[in-house]
Scaffold this active site. Structure first.
Site, PDB file in Angstrom:
ATOM      1  N   ARG A  42      -9.122   6.695  14.971  1.00 15.32           N
ATOM      2  CA  ARG A  42      -9.327   5.813  16.107  1.00 15.32           C
ATOM      3  C   ARG A  42      -8.314   4.662  16.152  1.00 15.32           C
ATOM      4  O   ARG A  42      -7.616   4.470  17.134  1.00 15.32           O
ATOM      5  CB  ARG A  42     -10.745   5.255  15.998  1.00 15.32           C
ATOM      6  CG  ARG A  42     -11.240   4.512  17.167  1.00 15.32           C
ATOM      7  CD  ARG A  42     -12.659   4.095  16.850  1.00 15.32           C
ATOM      8  NE  ARG A  42     -13.343   5.196  16.157  1.00 15.32           N
ATOM      9  CZ  ARG A  42     -14.379   5.861  16.663  1.00 15.32           C
ATOM     10  NH1 ARG A  42     -14.886   5.503  17.814  1.00 15.32           N
ATOM     11  NH2 ARG A  42     -14.935   6.835  15.987  1.00 15.32           N
ATOM     12  N   THR A  43      -8.230   3.916  15.071  1.00 14.10           N
ATOM     13  CA  THR A  43      -7.395   2.717  15.092  1.00 14.10           C
ATOM     14  C   THR A  43      -5.919   3.076  15.216  1.00 14.10           C
ATOM     15  O   THR A  43      -5.172   2.463  15.975  1.00 14.10           O
ATOM     16  CB  THR A  43      -7.640   1.888  13.814  1.00 14.10           C
ATOM     17  OG1 THR A  43      -9.025   1.561  13.754  1.00 14.10           O
ATOM     18  CG2 THR A  43      -6.822   0.611  13.824  1.00 14.10           C
TER      19      THR A  43
ATOM     20  N   LYS B 170       0.453   6.599  -5.717  1.00 14.47           N
ATOM     21  CA  LYS B 170       1.582   7.123  -4.984  1.00 14.47           C
ATOM     22  C   LYS B 170       2.874   6.988  -5.793  1.00 14.47           C
ATOM     23  O   LYS B 170       3.856   7.673  -5.537  1.00 14.47           O
ATOM     24  CB  LYS B 170       1.705   6.329  -3.686  1.00 14.47           C
ATOM     25  CG  LYS B 170       2.648   6.916  -2.686  1.00 14.47           C
ATOM     26  CD  LYS B 170       2.448   6.192  -1.362  1.00 14.47           C
ATOM     27  CE  LYS B 170       3.636   6.413  -0.477  1.00 14.47           C
ATOM     28  NZ  LYS B 170       4.574   5.305  -0.443  1.00 14.47           N
TER      29      LYS B 170
ATOM     30  N   ARG C 238      -2.748  -0.571   7.580  1.00 15.16           N
ATOM     31  CA  ARG C 238      -4.129  -0.250   7.187  1.00 15.16           C
ATOM     32  C   ARG C 238      -4.080   0.047   5.705  1.00 15.16           C
ATOM     33  O   ARG C 238      -3.251   0.849   5.261  1.00 15.16           O
ATOM     34  CB  ARG C 238      -4.601   0.971   7.978  1.00 15.16           C
ATOM     35  CG  ARG C 238      -5.787   1.733   7.378  1.00 15.16           C
ATOM     36  CD  ARG C 238      -7.105   0.997   7.410  1.00 15.16           C
ATOM     37  NE  ARG C 238      -7.588   0.690   8.722  1.00 15.16           N
ATOM     38  CZ  ARG C 238      -8.467   1.439   9.421  1.00 15.16           C
ATOM     39  NH1 ARG C 238      -8.923   2.557   8.913  1.00 15.16           N
ATOM     40  NH2 ARG C 238      -8.861   1.056  10.609  1.00 15.16           N
TER      41      ARG C 238
ATOM     42  N   HIS D 269     -10.722  -6.821   9.907  1.00 15.52           N
ATOM     43  CA  HIS D 269     -10.193  -5.857  10.861  1.00 15.52           C
ATOM     44  C   HIS D 269     -10.074  -6.629  12.178  1.00 15.52           C
ATOM     45  O   HIS D 269     -10.868  -6.444  13.095  1.00 15.52           O
ATOM     46  CB  HIS D 269     -11.159  -4.668  10.975  1.00 15.52           C
ATOM     47  CG  HIS D 269     -10.601  -3.487  11.703  1.00 15.52           C
ATOM     48  ND1 HIS D 269      -9.379  -3.492  12.352  1.00 15.52           N
ATOM     49  CD2 HIS D 269     -11.115  -2.247  11.894  1.00 15.52           C
ATOM     50  CE1 HIS D 269      -9.169  -2.299  12.902  1.00 15.52           C
ATOM     51  NE2 HIS D 269     -10.207  -1.530  12.637  1.00 15.52           N
TER      52      HIS D 269
END
Lengths: 332, 438
Positions: free
Chosen positions: A81-82, A109, A131, A159
């Site tokens: 969504r965002t 990572k 994000r 947010h």
């Protein structure tokens, strides 16, 4: 195309001209926390979003406001969504945007967030939409980066664009925010949407109630300037806005709640509970919702629900944020 | 080699001394303390009027990282940082890699410390094998190899039975058990559970996790009659438990770090990983309680919990950064500024907290300048203005939230075993201590 551009430019200039009397720009280069904004700036963003909404109604939903600007959507957490909402907003403003989906933490990572930031920096983006699963990650990115940083959700911290679109949706429906009883119900402890909304709704003068199981209440709640209850009936009583928060299915671990069934029985928003609210109540949810857990399907799909408005408004609000952070509107 | 420290204010609570006196050092020991001592061929140093001569300070809680994490610190760099911070001795925690749970590791630490020839290093052994909390380490062997205490620091001794047995068993060798008090089932966070962590979306480390284990340890110490020492106390409820234990004549002692009596969780704003430590910075009421405990005598020791990390390790997200900050080179200035100059405690009490008490609790040499004892001396310049300069620190770890702080008071010189191992070049008063100076 040229004529479209010209018309769009005029429209964007209008925004700057007709905006609220005092402010036409934001003081902060970044949008990391709603706390970075004063009430006037919040109003400026919401007013700008009104103008952006008009663009959506056009046959060609694109203006050249951010032409030549490079925006990186750096998402360390999955988000549909965002990320989609930001991407559409960027494209409608003609920015060159690209998505970097980084999975897992920086440690997993193998490259740290700061090294990723330095590498992106070397390619001179104008903005980075971040994000990240760790609270505070955008603060660290902003310290290391010349680009404007937009927080698209950091851990359980904030947010801010969600709170802005929530504020926009409430204002669009109610005409104002000051004095409204807004009850926010659900997993308070783990909600970044809640934290941003507390700041925004408090700045705009709402009467805020929070409600959830005592195990998911905010430590230090007495310092937040809100009313807190564990009884949903009390929270819903006479409410103008019921904002439901998602409960993660894994919350039984950590002994926060015994079961989702019990959670729904005690804290779920049912049609009977909605009855306690004002007759013109609106029901909000930042999504994605768990039907039958924090909210009954008939309520989610019922007449008071404004969830799809929230999604639609998200694009306009994010366009406003991008536009205002891009700098001096005179240069557009 | 003889040194005569002439005419300085000597503060030695263990000897009941606070006044101008001469200190005569012969080789490695204090030969005489008195007025108008004759030079008799000794190198005479006229101690400046604004310097104070104290028995050597001992930091009973440091992490020297060697063996295994030499990129963070080594015994040599840590012991050098110690003398630069005014410490003539440090007790190093066993959470190295491998854990100091056997005599061979203890011996190797001591050998490296001797080779470094800086501060004295007192190894602390592990309570349990690998500090895993499952099976007692060979405590008698650790003691024989030179460990001055045992602790699973970094972790609590979570199992109450293991703690009880450790107390009973260790006490028979005169070995102190030091506990990192934290109930592991109640934690999993990164910052003190309270308003600031909540607002910042940081998972909480509740004070009760510490308080419960302090209560337990006090109770077990009462049961066994064995002494227990509470490491890095941070919560007001823990202090209450310690006070209550002391009132019942239970042999409990405790330490507090400078950061826990100075900073609060408000410092979390901005997510600086140099304010991430465990126990975490707590709220103002806890910080104030620590100051009260220092003033009224319920807190026995100031220790730094010196926890150096490589800067890469701290340059990550707050959630992922390791716990801990350095402390050896900031503690004394912070304490002079925040405790003595703000009249929380006297200079005499400061020396108790840094020298008399840690020496007594650990049962090591020093803690006094009484003749015949080791010539370990810390000389303070309590009025000298100083700025915390991270770049000049001897420790490999630069992870401190105090960089750039302007403070009043610092260490002028440090003598270990009669050797002048450190003289501050930042304080004009200290010039007399350099060889050929004065």
């Amino acid at each position: 195309m040229a004529s479209t551009d010209a018309r769009a430019t005029a429209s964007v200039d209008d925004v700057a001209a007709q905006g609220p009397a005092q402010r036409t720009t934001l003081r902060s280069r970044h949008l990391i926390s709603i706390g970075d904004l004063d009430p006037e700036e919040i109003t400026l963003i919401l007013d700008t979003a009104e103008a952006m909404k008009e663009i959506e109604s056009r046959p060609i939903k694109k203006v050249p406001a951010l032409r030549g600007k490079t925006i990186v959507n750096l998402f360390y957490e999955p988000s549909t969504r965002t990320r989609t909402s930001f991407e559409i907003a960027e494209k409608r403003l003609s920015a060159d945007s690209l998505n970097v989906a980084a999975t897992g933490s920086s440690v997993a990572k193998g490259e740290t967030l700061l090294d990723t930031a330095r590498n992106l920096e070397a390619m001179a983006p104008d903005m980075i939409v971040l994000r990240h699963a760790a609270s505070g990650a955008p603060h660290q990115l902003a310290r290391a980066s010349r680009a404007a940083v937009i927080n698209a959700g950091d851990g359980t911290h904030e947010h801010p664009t969600q709170a802005l679109l929530d504020g926009f949706t409430i204002r669009a429906r109610k005409g104002h925010i000051a004095g409204l009883k807004v009850a926010i119900i659900g997993d308070l402890l783990h909600s970044r949407v809640l934290r941003s909304n507390l700041l925004l709704l408090r700045a705009l003068g709402a009467e805020i109630w929070v409600c959830g199981p005592p195990t998911l209440m905010l430590p230090g709640i007495e310092q937040f300037g809100v009313r807190a209850t564990t009884r949903i009936d009390e929270a819903a009583e006479g409410a103008d806005v019921l904002m439901m928060l998602r409960i993660q299915r894994e919350r039984m671990r950590g002994h926060f709640v015994p079961s989702l069934r019990e959670y729904f029985n005690v804290y779920g928003l049912t049609a009977e509970r909605v009855e306690r609210a004002k007759s013109d109540v609106i029901i909000m949810h930042p999504g994605p919702m768990n039907r039958g857990v924090e909210i009954a399907s008939e309520v989610a799909d019922g007449p008071y629900s404004v969830m799809l408005d929230q999604v639609a408004n998200g694009v306009a609000v994010r366009m406003a944020v991008l536009y205002l952070l891009a700098g001096n509107p005179d240069e557009m | 080699m003889q040194i005569l420290l002439k005419g300085g204010r000597v503060v030695d609570p263990a000897a009941g001394q606070d006044g101008v006196a001469d200190v005569l050092i012969e080789d490695e020991v204090v030969a005489q303390v008195g007025t108008d001592l004759p030079a008799d061929g000794a190198r005479v140093i006229y101690v400046p009027a604004d310097c104070v001569v104290c028995p050597g300070f001992i930091d009973m809680h440091v992490h020297l990282r060697e063996p295994g994490q030499e990129h963070k610190e080594t015994i040599a760099t840590g012991a050098t940082a110690a003398v630069a911070g005014g410490f003539t001795g440090v007790a190093c925690m066993p959470n190295t890699d491998p854990v100091n749970d056997q005599a061979g590791i203890t011996e190797s630490i001591l050998a490296k410390a001797r080779a470094a020839g800086q501060a004295r290093v007192y190894p602390i052994g592990a309570v349990s094998r690998g500090s895993k909390g499952e099976q007692l380490a060979d405590l008698a062997e650790l003691k024989a190899a030179g460990c001055v205490a045992v602790s699973d620091d970094g972790y609590p001794v979570a199992d109450a039975l293991l703690m009880r047995r450790a107390l009973e068993y260790a006490a028979s060798f005169g070995l102190l058990v030091i506990d990192h008090c934290e109930d592991p089932s109640l934690v999993g966070g990164v910052a003190h559970e309270g308003y600031h962590a909540t607002a910042l979306g940081l998972r909480g480390l509740p004070a009760v996790a510490e308080e419960l284990i302090v209560e337990r340890d006090v109770t077990l110490s009462g049961l066994t009659g064995a002494p227990v020492h509470v490491a890095h106390m941070s919560a007001r409820g823990s202090l209450r438990a310690v006070r209550s234990g002391k009132a019942r004549a239970i042999k409990v002692t405790c330490e507090v770090t400078p950061h826990h009596f100075i900073l609060t969780d408000e410092a979390l704003q901005g997510y600086d990983t140099n304010v991430k430590m465990n126990p975490p910075l707590r709220e103002a009421a806890d910080r104030d309680a620590m100051l009260e405990g220092l003033a009224d005598g319920s807190i026995d020791v100031i220790a730094t919990d010196h926890a150096p990390h490589h800067y890469d390790e701290k340059a990550v997200e707050f959630d992922q950064a390791p716990f801990g900050i350095t402390g050896l080179e900031t503690a004394v200035s912070l304490s002079l500024d925040r405790l003595v100059h703000r009249e929380v405690i006297s200079l005499n009490r400061l020396v108790e907290l840094y020298s008399t008490n840690p020496a007594r609790i650990l049962g090591v040499a020093g803690g006094t300048l009484a003749p015949g004892g080791a010539a370990d001396v810390t000389i303070l310049a309590p009025e000298a203005p100083t700025t915390v300069d991270v770049a000049r620190m001897r420790s490999k770890g630069k992870n401190t939230p105090f960089g750039g702080w302007e403070l009043r008071g610092c260490v002028a010189a440090t003598i270990v075993g009669g050797q002048m191992l450190y003289v501050s070049d930042a304080v004009p008063e200290a010039a007399v201590f350099t060889a050929g100076g004065g």
